[in-house]
Design a protein around this motif. Structure first.
Motif, PDB file in Angstrom:
ATOM      1  N   VAL A   1       0.836  -1.208   0.000  1.00 38.77           N
ATOM      2  CA  VAL A   1       0.000   0.000   0.000  1.00 38.77           C
ATOM      3  C   VAL A   1       0.869   1.257   0.000  1.00 38.77           C
ATOM      4  CG1 VAL A   1      -1.606   1.359   1.409  1.00 38.77           C
ATOM      5  CG2 VAL A   1      -2.044  -1.066   1.022  1.00 38.77           C
ATOM      6  N   SER A   2       1.947   1.247   0.765  1.00 39.47           N
ATOM      7  CA  SER A   2       2.829   2.409   0.847  1.00 39.47           C
ATOM      8  C   SER A   2       3.336   2.831  -0.526  1.00 39.47           C
ATOM      9  CB  SER A   2       4.026   2.110   1.754  1.00 39.47           C
ATOM     10  OG  SER A   2       3.640   1.949   3.089  1.00 39.47           O
ATOM     11  N   THR A   3       3.871   1.853  -1.272  1.00 42.46           N
ATOM     12  CA  THR A   3       4.425   2.162  -2.585  1.00 42.46           C
ATOM     13  C   THR A   3       3.349   2.646  -3.540  1.00 42.46           C
ATOM     14  OG1 THR A   3       6.116   0.469  -2.259  1.00 42.46           O
ATOM     15  CG2 THR A   3       5.761   1.231  -4.505  1.00 42.46           C
ATOM     16  N   GLN A   4       2.195   2.009  -3.507  1.00 40.92           N
ATOM     17  CA  GLN A   4       1.107   2.401  -4.414  1.00 40.92           C
ATOM     18  C   GLN A   4       0.655   3.833  -4.144  1.00 40.92           C
ATOM     19  OE1 GLN A   4       0.284   0.579  -6.912  1.00 40.92           O
ATOM     20  NE2 GLN A   4       1.123  -1.411  -6.367  1.00 40.92           N
ATOM     21  N   LEU A   5       0.522   4.179  -2.876  1.00 40.30           N
ATOM     22  CA  LEU A   5       0.109   5.540  -2.533  1.00 40.30           C
ATOM     23  C   LEU A   5       1.159   6.560  -2.952  1.00 40.30           C
ATOM     24  CD1 LEU A   5      -1.440   4.981   1.005  1.00 40.30           C
ATOM     25  CD2 LEU A   5      -2.678   5.751  -1.023  1.00 40.30           C
ATOM     26  N   LEU A   6       2.439   6.249  -2.709  1.00 45.42           N
ATOM     27  CA  LEU A   6       3.503   7.166  -3.092  1.00 45.42           C
ATOM     28  C   LEU A   6       3.605   7.312  -4.609  1.00 45.42           C
ATOM     29  CD1 LEU A   6       6.309   6.210  -0.534  1.00 45.42           C
ATOM     30  CD2 LEU A   6       4.720   8.128  -0.439  1.00 45.42           C
ATOM     31  N   ASP A   7       3.141   6.297  -5.346  1.00 44.99           N
ATOM     32  CA  ASP A   7       3.124   6.369  -6.802  1.00 44.99           C
ATOM     33  C   ASP A   7       1.866   7.050  -7.339  1.00 44.99           C
ATOM     34  OD1 ASP A   7       5.578   5.206  -7.042  1.00 44.99           O
ATOM     35  OD2 ASP A   7       4.846   3.216  -7.606  1.00 44.99           O
ATOM     36  N   GLY A   8       0.979   7.465  -6.422  1.00 48.42           N
ATOM     37  CA  GLY A   8      -0.197   8.207  -6.839  1.00 48.42           C
ATOM     38  C   GLY A   8      -1.451   7.393  -7.077  1.00 48.42           C
ATOM     39  N   VAL A   9      -1.436   6.120  -6.712  1.00 48.15           N
ATOM     40  CA  VAL A   9      -2.653   5.311  -6.856  1.00 48.15           C
ATOM     41  C   VAL A   9      -3.700   5.842  -5.876  1.00 48.15           C
ATOM     42  CG1 VAL A   9      -3.652   3.014  -6.604  1.00 48.15           C
ATOM     43  CG2 VAL A   9      -1.363   3.275  -7.586  1.00 48.15           C
ATOM     44  N   PRO A  10      -4.910   6.153  -6.345  1.00 51.67           N
ATOM     45  CA  PRO A  10      -5.938   6.723  -5.458  1.00 51.67           C
ATOM     46  C   PRO A  10      -6.348   5.743  -4.359  1.00 51.67           C
ATOM     47  CG  PRO A  10      -6.523   7.021  -7.771  1.00 51.67           C
ATOM     48  CD  PRO A  10      -5.383   6.046  -7.735  1.00 51.67           C
ATOM     49  N   PRO A  11      -6.607   6.250  -3.154  1.00 53.81           N
ATOM     50  CA  PRO A  11      -7.066   5.377  -2.071  1.00 53.81           C
ATOM     51  C   PRO A  11      -8.294   4.555  -2.451  1.00 53.81           C
ATOM     52  CG  PRO A  11      -6.440   7.501  -1.187  1.00 53.81           C
ATOM     53  CD  PRO A  11      -6.389   7.637  -2.679  1.00 53.81           C
ATOM     54  N   ALA A  12      -9.215   5.143  -3.199  1.00 54.33           N
ATOM     55  CA  ALA A  12     -10.426   4.399  -3.565  1.00 54.33           C
ATOM     56  C   ALA A  12     -10.100   3.154  -4.369  1.00 54.33           C
ATOM     57  CB  ALA A  12     -11.380   5.303  -4.352  1.00 54.33           C
ATOM     58  N   THR A  13      -9.092   3.238  -5.232  1.00 49.87           N
ATOM     59  CA  THR A  13      -8.671   2.077  -6.020  1.00 49.87           C
ATOM     60  C   THR A  13      -8.091   1.003  -5.109  1.00 49.87           C
ATOM     61  OG1 THR A  13      -8.196   3.505  -7.907  1.00 49.87           O
ATOM     62  CG2 THR A  13      -7.225   1.308  -7.940  1.00 49.87           C
ATOM     63  N   LEU A  14      -7.343   1.425  -4.107  1.00 53.43           N
ATOM     64  CA  LEU A  14      -6.777   0.475  -3.153  1.00 53.43           C
ATOM     65  C   LEU A  14      -7.865  -0.162  -2.297  1.00 53.43           C
ATOM     66  CD1 LEU A  14      -3.613   2.502  -2.123  1.00 53.43           C
ATOM     67  CD2 LEU A  14      -3.665   0.388  -3.459  1.00 53.43           C
ATOM     68  N   HIS A  15      -8.889   0.606  -1.933  1.00 53.42           N
ATOM     69  CA  HIS A  15     -10.016   0.026  -1.194  1.00 53.42           C
ATOM     70  C   HIS A  15     -10.703  -1.041  -2.045  1.00 53.42           C
ATOM     71  CE1 HIS A  15     -10.017   2.375   2.457  1.00 53.42           C
ATOM     72  NE2 HIS A  15      -9.998   3.512   1.795  1.00 53.42           N
ATOM     73  N   ALA A  16     -10.856  -0.781  -3.340  1.00 53.94           N
ATOM     74  CA  ALA A  16     -11.476  -1.765  -4.230  1.00 53.94           C
ATOM     75  C   ALA A  16     -10.608  -3.012  -4.334  1.00 53.94           C
ATOM     76  CB  ALA A  16     -11.697  -1.147  -5.614  1.00 53.94           C
TER      77      ALA A  16
END
Length: 221
Positions: A173-188
């Motif tokens: 999750v850390s890397t994805q967020l730092l790369d700009g992946v939206p939180p909503a996409t991570l929740h999905a």
């Protein structure tokens, strides 16, 4: 008469919070004593006197993090919750915490001490966070085993392997967020992961609704 040492003139939790922010933002190796002094307002003598070393301050900052923002990882150990619900709350809560703008993004334990120059203090710092990650994996596995025993998670997968799958997502999750992946996409993605753990026939939509994430999945914050 023996002269007593000077009393501490700082509030420890405030110092630890400031140090935590420095380590979280810059990582252990790149966080200098000068940066830590500036953030905490303490002299080098005071820092070393209170915490022994940079490594000692880091270890205390990690404990401070676990008792604060990182407390979300403890949800899997809450025996008052349904195990699958606890797993979902931990996953979605992790995404929320790591994307909170009030502090640096990502996870302190995942990001702060994975690389270093190889000195003794760097090795010690990596051991500190590695030990914490091992605790988190063990907590996730125990939660999954409870869920398997209750029939909420499929029994054809080895719980230890499923725990690695979940923990790998948490660390990523850390890397994805730092790369700009939206939180909503991570929740999905978290809902999809939980769906894959359910016995055959369970609907993915249950994962989003059962832990209150439906609104977040539609809110691309």
């Amino acid at each position: 008469m023996t002269q007593q040492g000077r009393p501490r003139t700082f509030v420890e939790h405030e110092v630890l919070d400031a140090a935590m922010q420095v380590f979280w933002r810059h990582g252990y190796a790149a966080s200098s004593i000068a940066q830590l002094r500036a953030a905490t307002g303490l002299s080098s003598a005071s820092l070393y006197g209170a915490f022994g070393s940079k490594e000692g301050l880091f270890e205390r900052a990690i404990a401070h993090y676990i008792a604060g923002p990182g407390q979300v990882s403890e949800l899997v150990g809450d025996l008052t919750l349904d195990p699958l619900e606890a797993l979902g709350l931990m996953l979605h809560g992790t995404i929320e915490m790591q994307s909170e703008p009030a502090h640096p993004g990502g996870c302190l334990v995942a990001l702060s001490a994975n690389v270093g120059a190889g000195g003794d203090d760097d090795v010690a710092a990596r051991r500190i966070v590695a030990a914490r990650r091992a605790e988190d994996r063990a907590g996730i596995e125990a939660c999954i085993r409870r869920a398997v025993a209750g029939g909420a998670i499929r029994s054809d997968h080895e719980p230890a392997v499923s725990a690695i799958l979940v923990h790998t997502f948490v660390l990523g999750v850390s890397t994805q967020l730092l790369d700009g992946v939206p939180p909503a996409t991570l929740h999905a993605a978290a809902a999809l992961l939980l769906s894959g753990l359910r016995p055959s026939g369970a609907a993915m939509s249950q994962d989003a609704s059962s832990d209150g994430r439906s609104s977040i999945l539609s809110d691309d914050k």
